[in-house]
Scaffold this motif. Sequence first.
Motif, PDB file in Angstrom:
ATOM      1  N   UNK A  71      37.731  42.376  37.567  1.00 38.05           N
ATOM      2  CA  UNK A  71      37.661  40.995  37.100  1.00 38.05           C
ATOM      3  C   UNK A  71      36.219  40.511  37.193  1.00 38.05           C
ATOM      4  N   UNK A  72      35.910  39.505  36.375  1.00 35.61           N
ATOM      5  CA  UNK A  72      34.575  38.929  36.446  1.00 35.61           C
ATOM      6  C   UNK A  72      34.153  38.309  35.139  1.00 35.61           C
ATOM      7  N   UNK A  79      31.044  41.233  38.428  1.00 34.09           N
ATOM      8  CA  UNK A  79      32.436  41.079  38.832  1.00 34.09           C
ATOM      9  C   UNK A  79      32.790  41.750  40.136  1.00 34.09           C
ATOM     10  N   UNK A  80      34.067  42.085  40.261  1.00 30.90           N
ATOM     11  CA  UNK A  80      34.604  42.638  41.505  1.00 30.90           C
ATOM     12  C   UNK A  80      35.910  43.364  41.213  1.00 30.90           C
ATOM     13  N   UNK A 134      32.165  44.363  45.016  1.00 21.96           N
ATOM     14  CA  UNK A 134      31.741  43.252  44.158  1.00 21.96           C
ATOM     15  C   UNK A 134      30.253  43.397  43.900  1.00 21.96           C
ATOM     16  N   UNK A 135      29.822  42.974  42.725  1.00 21.62           N
ATOM     17  CA  UNK A 135      28.411  43.097  42.385  1.00 21.62           C
ATOM     18  C   UNK A 135      27.960  41.912  41.535  1.00 21.62           C
ATOM     19  N   UNK A 154      32.874  48.779  37.418  1.00 20.54           N
ATOM     20  CA  UNK A 154      34.263  48.344  37.489  1.00 20.54           C
ATOM     21  C   UNK A 154      35.168  49.364  38.133  1.00 20.54           C
ATOM     22  N   UNK A 155      34.825  50.651  38.032  1.00 25.65           N
ATOM     23  CA  UNK A 155      35.639  51.723  38.611  1.00 25.65           C
ATOM     24  C   UNK A 155      35.236  52.069  40.041  1.00 25.65           C
TER      25      UNK A 155
END
Length: 794
Positions: A281-282, A294-295, A300-301, A400-401
């Motif tokens: 999500x993000x 996102x995270x 999270x970044x 994301x992964x």
Amino acid sequence: MRTRLRRLTVAAVALFTGATVLPAAAAQSQSRQDTLSSGRLSAVVRYTEYGIPHITAKSYADLGFGTGWAQAADQVCVLADGFVTVKGERSRHFGPGPTADRSLSAATTNLSSDLYFRGVRDTGTVEKLLAEPAPRGPSRQAKDLMSGFAAGYNAWLAQNRITDPACADAPWVRPVTATDVAARFYALSVLGGHGDHVDAITSAQPPTAGTPAAKADPRALIRVVERRAADAAMGSNAVAFRGDTTANGRGLLLGNPHYPWHGGRRFWQSHQTIPGQLDVAGGSLLGLPTVSIGYNAHVAWSHTVATGVPFNLTQLTLDPSDPTVYLVDGTPERMTERTVTVAVKDGAPVTRTQWWTRYGPVVAPSGSGLPLPWTTATAFALNDPNAAQFRFADTSLGFGKARDTAGVAAALARHQGLPWVNTIAADSAGHTLFTQSQVLPRITGDLAATCSTPLGSATYPAAGLAVLDGSRAACAPGSDPDAAQPGIFGPASMPTLADAPYVENSNDSAWLTNAAKPLTGYERIFGTVGTQRSLRTRGALQDVAALAERGKLTVRDLQAQQFANRVPAGDLAAADTATACAALPGGTATGSNGTAVDVSEACGVLAAWDRTMDTGSRGALLFDRFWRKLPAQRWKVPFSAADPVNTPHTLNTDSPAFATALADAVSELRAAGIPLNSPLGAHQFVVRDGKRIPISGGTESLGVWNKIEASWNPAGGGYPEVSMGSSHIQAVGWDASGCPVARTLLSYSQSSNPSSPHYADQTRLYARERWVTARFCEKDVKASPVLRTVRVHS
């Protein structure tokens, strides 16, 4: 108007019940190959509070389809306008004059924008990069996301009437292709290089007999680069805290990117899921099918605009008999002519020639400000390594992964696709990461010393811009053994700090990522070491170091940091300003027009000011206007590399410029009918649905974390609209259940359509300094009281 596609018929069914979800087994029942070969794409889009879509799909193509459909539902006009840009058709629809779209390049006119992007199309640049095998080129998954996004966008157009007045019934709203989506990725990748100098590329023409002789001015070139680096609009803050500073031993991340509030560089929120493969999500930059910031359940970044200079210049030695021929090791090489024709509304087509070399396109003086004349002896070419890579999408997909900060670092090392940002990350195991992993030309100190021209000898140390001798082939940027493409730095060369108690960046160089653990040893092109930091960096480091020292941190502490609205400039100078104001003879000061101004009222207002940029803060607006009028050289105690967080300091109130700035600020507010102690929110606001929404935060030079940029308009009441600033904000941690504990805000809301219920709902939330409680885990999505499900399929 109901737009119909010629080649694709799509049905979309909206189910206004919260119980309809896509079972995981069903989501996995059809293979990616079957989906693509049959042409049937589908996704389930579940909407929760504030119009945030949770998109579930069975393949990457289907996920792209759902994302394209949902983005179009919120942002069809902005998306369509951007697609006109990357197709090189702005002049055709809007005329050749000044451009309204500066989000995908710095072109000043539609014509120069079209000449560049049409040239990219005519040469098949994007298609060639897409054809590169992974990991040098994009993965199958990234390609499927892009083709699916195009199909989803087209599907929405086919089945919906556009209600946004910005493009309702507009002939330029048309179906797009996967190449159009890829071209948008490409435009964002070259934004700091080719894209920042489109005017200079498209206007460069060989000298004629009547062309006056001119020389490149190193001081002017340094100013151009410094203005780019000190851009008061684009920026960001991000901080990650290690587990031993938090209440539960897990990491924390606060991301606060400062991006435009209008146009094609806005963020858009979503939650993307392919059961068993991806759950993230993000915020995505508009037009992109991947989450940009996102995270997920583990990490999270966020990103901040980096100080690395993503291009270099090459000085060409020309054949005296032909200015379109240059010499390399004594051998003549003819420039490549790229002739581009652009259709123009109500006029004849325009044809121009661009001139390209082995080092990139030739550039010349233009609206971009590059003071680089093309003479009979010399020309300059611009090398942008991001113009030769298409790994941005896979880098974001890899984030994301990722399951931890090591996974983020691994995605960066494998794909090496980020063009102009730093990465800050935290994970559920308590790790932190900062890395300036940019795609930069491999300019080392040794290469600069050996190959810089006299111009480069001035610009490289001062601004990080290399100007290399193009007459020697050996002076081209070298390659690292771990680099994904020739001519760039590999991962081992990137400034990186892992597992520090905190890592923070506010758009200065990597040097003080953690003030107690300075980063050094990187090449000058990445940024400086031992130089003065911005007030925003200094204030941020003071704040986050104090938080880390205090410990026991939670997401609530991150939320408090975002809206503390502390003004570091005020802490340093407000008291001295008030004292010096009170000491002015007769309570008067002379303004810049020579008029004596009674400033005595301002003294008490500034003394009582709470040193914040909260909407209710009285004196904030007065200090803001005063501070902007002071010259840059305003301190008595200069910068010291031995104390970089606390210097320079002590306002020079003895300078004549001090009293003049104060007098001008007081006169300005009184002329606008604004009381000196008026609350900030009465004069810094946006108007949505016919109502004013007060906005907190402050401009770059004040050093406020919650940065807000707006143009002064006294007739409009002060700052009546925000141009850039805090955008997709996220405060993320993790609890024992494995669910992210995330609070988010999209300051300008999800939709640009004034008729949308999500046109200003989060803007009102932002004004009240309230947050959205993110719904990530399935139980939380199902529990949303406004859950609405839409099945979209082709």
